[in-house]
Motif scaffolding. Structure first.
Motif, PDB file in Angstrom:
ATOM      1  N   GLN A 219      37.557  36.226  38.613  1.00 52.28           N
ATOM      2  CA  GLN A 219      38.289  36.635  39.806  1.00 52.28           C
ATOM      3  C   GLN A 219      39.186  35.534  40.351  1.00 52.28           C
ATOM      4  N   ASN A 220      38.947  34.307  39.915  1.00 55.76           N
ATOM      5  CA  ASN A 220      39.785  33.197  40.373  1.00 55.76           C
ATOM      6  C   ASN A 220      41.206  33.397  39.864  1.00 55.76           C
ATOM      7  N   PRO A 221      42.205  33.382  40.735  1.00 53.18           N
ATOM      8  CA  PRO A 221      43.584  33.661  40.303  1.00 53.18           C
ATOM      9  C   PRO A 221      44.135  32.663  39.293  1.00 53.18           C
TER      10      PRO A 221
ATOM     11  N   ALA B 290      35.727  43.195  34.271  1.00 58.43           N
ATOM     12  CA  ALA B 290      36.307  42.280  35.255  1.00 58.43           C
ATOM     13  C   ALA B 290      37.569  41.625  34.707  1.00 58.43           C
ATOM     14  N   CYS B 291      37.550  41.266  33.424  1.00 57.25           N
ATOM     15  CA  CYS B 291      38.748  40.688  32.794  1.00 57.25           C
ATOM     16  C   CYS B 291      39.889  41.704  32.795  1.00 57.25           C
TER      17      CYS B 291
ATOM     18  N   GLN C  82      40.333  44.109  34.960  1.00 60.09           N
ATOM     19  CA  GLN C  82      40.787  44.277  36.341  1.00 60.09           C
ATOM     20  C   GLN C  82      41.675  43.130  36.800  1.00 60.09           C
ATOM     21  N   HIS C  83      41.365  41.915  36.332  1.00 57.24           N
ATOM     22  CA  HIS C  83      42.080  40.741  36.827  1.00 57.24           C
ATOM     23  C   HIS C  83      43.073  40.157  35.825  1.00 57.24           C
TER      24      HIS C  83
ATOM     25  N   ARG D  83      52.079  35.544  35.766  1.00 57.02           N
ATOM     26  CA  ARG D  83      50.713  35.457  36.294  1.00 57.02           C
ATOM     27  C   ARG D  83      50.639  34.439  37.425  1.00 57.02           C
TER      28      ARG D  83
END
Length: 564
Positions: free
Chosen positions: A448-450, A479-480, A482-483, A561
């Motif tokens: 989740q870390n940007p 999670a990967c 999603q982010h 990104r």
């Protein structure tokens, strides 16, 4: 004698010195020498005594020992220590969670000198009662013993291929045609049988030839009139040589290059692949699939899982290849624990035909690997800018870091420093004994870390040595997705992590994968071949491979990104 062999001898000597409570200063000198020599790229066998003395961590005594190893292939100190050490005690060094001091207590104080007796002592609860051990250590020993027992009789992909190629060279001089089959042809990450198909009209003569080789020993009970089974000297894995007439060679190669579940797949013809292969023994492999009414599947994918579903929308030409890769993103240099300089690593990468090289040295928390403090990050970035100017735009070094994922899932370094990198490989290197729930939460927090670009070697496994920490694969991959985080396929034959069995799930969720060698020296780039092999095994296409993007494409991706 190679550098690695010399270092292995020094490391084992140091471990046994600690086990036998040899003088602490002498033990530390061997430990320091092994640690420091592992970092050098020069050939130790070509160095003189004065040259050895100039190396960090090498004093006169150790330099003399290194020369003894080079000249004789042995070290008397080690031979003496081995003579005093029961074989079962030596085996205990493979157990995770206990070192020389605890092994000494188990052996010297409690008389346990075999793995069997150690297991029994754990199962009865005796080990937990020892001062300094406890229930946690006892359970860790039991889990490690169970893991090691399951891995017995296996080789990693690289070791199996080395053995296979060595024997292949010999067999090709005797038989008109020889092909490697089985797990090696299917690119299995762990191999318990090295298998060949050999063409011959005289199986008896073939067996006589094989039994005449001093380094092969037949297991007559397991063998049959047409299949030689046994072992090669120094290896626990089985060697299997299947003899066949030339007109059945293709059929035998096919049937021994696929898992049973794959062979029992029924095609449009109403026959299984196995039945089709036996009905048309002279046909090539492609023809077997065609006659069965099934799409052709490359050998590495013949496991009987997802491959035929995959083939509904893909062809073998879609699979990733070495030639499809444009750059390499997880590498180390002498800035941290690598053996070659940043310039050497980058130049070699360019000479291999790649268009970009990503440096991802260890972050500051990895003190054991000379992790980069902020001022050294700045030094490295300045050198990268100088080198990129020299490359003139035809090749580029990308500024990366392998940031440790800390215990709570946060990344090493401040956000301000993380923002200076082109990309961040986030990896776990410590506290590997978390529960699945905690380990998964830790990874998801890092994902989740940007600033996280790539999730490095997701489970931390070391094949045949350490099981990966338990995670909820689906939750981590979701999670990967999603982010927008890429997942690494670490190409080191020690890791091959992400496991190929999860590649399709990741791809189906829209997650790209990056095949990285985690190279600590220039020859390490060639581990990419192992990464490509398991990526293909998992059905990874070029279009979903992150480092198959061109330099312009990957820079655009990274810039986009960073703006998010």
């Amino acid at each position: 004698m190679t550098n690695t062999e010399i270092i292995d001898i020094l490391e084992l000597t140091a471990k046994l010195m600690e086990l036998h409570d040899v003088d602490a200063f002498k033990t530390r000198s061997f430990q320091a020498a092994a640690f420091n020599l592992d970092k050098i790229s020069e050939d130790l066998t070509k160095m003189s005594f004065p040259e050895l003395l100039k190396l960090p961590g090498v004093g006169k005594s150790v330099a003399g020992k290194v020369l003894q190893i080079i000249e004789t292939g042995r070290l008397q100190d080690l031979d003496d220590l081995l003579a005093q050490t029961p074989e079962g005690v030596l085996e205990m060094f493979r157990i995770k969670g206990i070192g020389a001091k605890k092994i000494r207590v188990i052996w010297r104080d409690f008389g346990i000198d075999t793995i069997r007796d150690l297991r029994l002592a754990c199962e009865s609860g005796e080990i937990a009662k020892i001062k300094g051990f406890g229930e946690k250590t006892q359970q860790a020993i039991l889990e490690s013993l169970a893991f090691l027992e399951n891995q017995s009789g296996k080789l990693r992909m690289d070791k199996a291929e080395a053995l296979s190629n060595m024997l292949l060279d010999v067999f090709e001089r005797e038989f008109s045609r020889v092909e490697v089959a089985g797990q090696i042809r299917r690119k299995s990450e762990e191999v318990d049988t090295v298998q060949y198909i050999v063409s011959t009209s005289d199986p008896v003569a073939a067996f006589e030839f094989l039994n005449g080789l001093s380094y092969l020993e037949q297991n007559e009970i397991d063998s049959s009139p047409f299949i030689w089974r046994g072992q090669a000297s120094g290896y626990d894995v089985q060697v299997e040589i299947i003899t066949t007439p030339s007109d059945r060679f293709e059929s035998q190669l096919f049937t021994h290059s696929a898992a049973e579940k794959h062979l029992t797949t029924i095609g449009a013809s109403g026959r299984t692949l196995l039945q089709t292969s036996r009905a048309f023994p002279a046909e090539a492999e492609e023809a077997v699939y065609e006659r069965a009414g099934l799409p052709f599947i490359v050998p590495e994918m013949r496991e009987g899982g997802f491959e035929f579903d995959w083939a509904q929308t893909h062809s073998p030409g879609d699979l990733v290849t070495w030639d499809a890769l444009r750059g390499i993103l997880h590498n180390h240099s002498t800035y941290s624990d690598g053996k070659h300089s940043l310039e050497q690593m980058a130049t070699y990468c360019r000479d291999l035909g790649f268009s970009y090289f990503g440096i991802a040295d260890h972050s500051q928390s990895a003190t054991y690997a000379k992790g980069l403090e902020p001022y050294r990050v700045q030094q490295q970035h300045e050198e990268i800018d100088r080198l990129n100017a020299q490359f003139g735009g035809k090749f580029k070094i990308l500024k990366g870091i392998e940031s440790d994922i800390l215990g709570d899932g946060s990344l090493d370094y401040s956000d301000d420093l993380l923002a200076t990198f082109d990309y961040v490989v986030a990896s776990v290197h410590s506290n590997l004994s978390m529960t699945s729930e905690k380990a998964t939460a830790r990874l998801i927090n890092a994902i989740q870390n940007p600033y996280t670009t790539i999730l490095g070697h997701p489970t931390g496994r070391l094949l045949l040595a350490r099981a990966g920490y338990p995670i909820d694969y689906k939750a981590v991959i979701d999670a990967c997705a999603q982010h927008g985080v890429v997942i690494e396929i670490n190409a080191s034959p020690w890791r091959l992590d992400l496991d190929w069995r999860w590649i399709q799930y990741a791809v189906n969720q829209g997650v790209m994968l990056s095949i990285n060698p985690d190279a600590h020296e220039m020859p390490g780039f060639h581990d990419m071949h192992y990464g490509v092999a398991v990526a293909r095994k998992g059905g990874l296409t070029k279009s979903m491979t992150f480092n198959a993007l061109s330099l312009n494409e990957i820079e655009a991706h990274l810039q986009k990104r960073r703006r998010q």
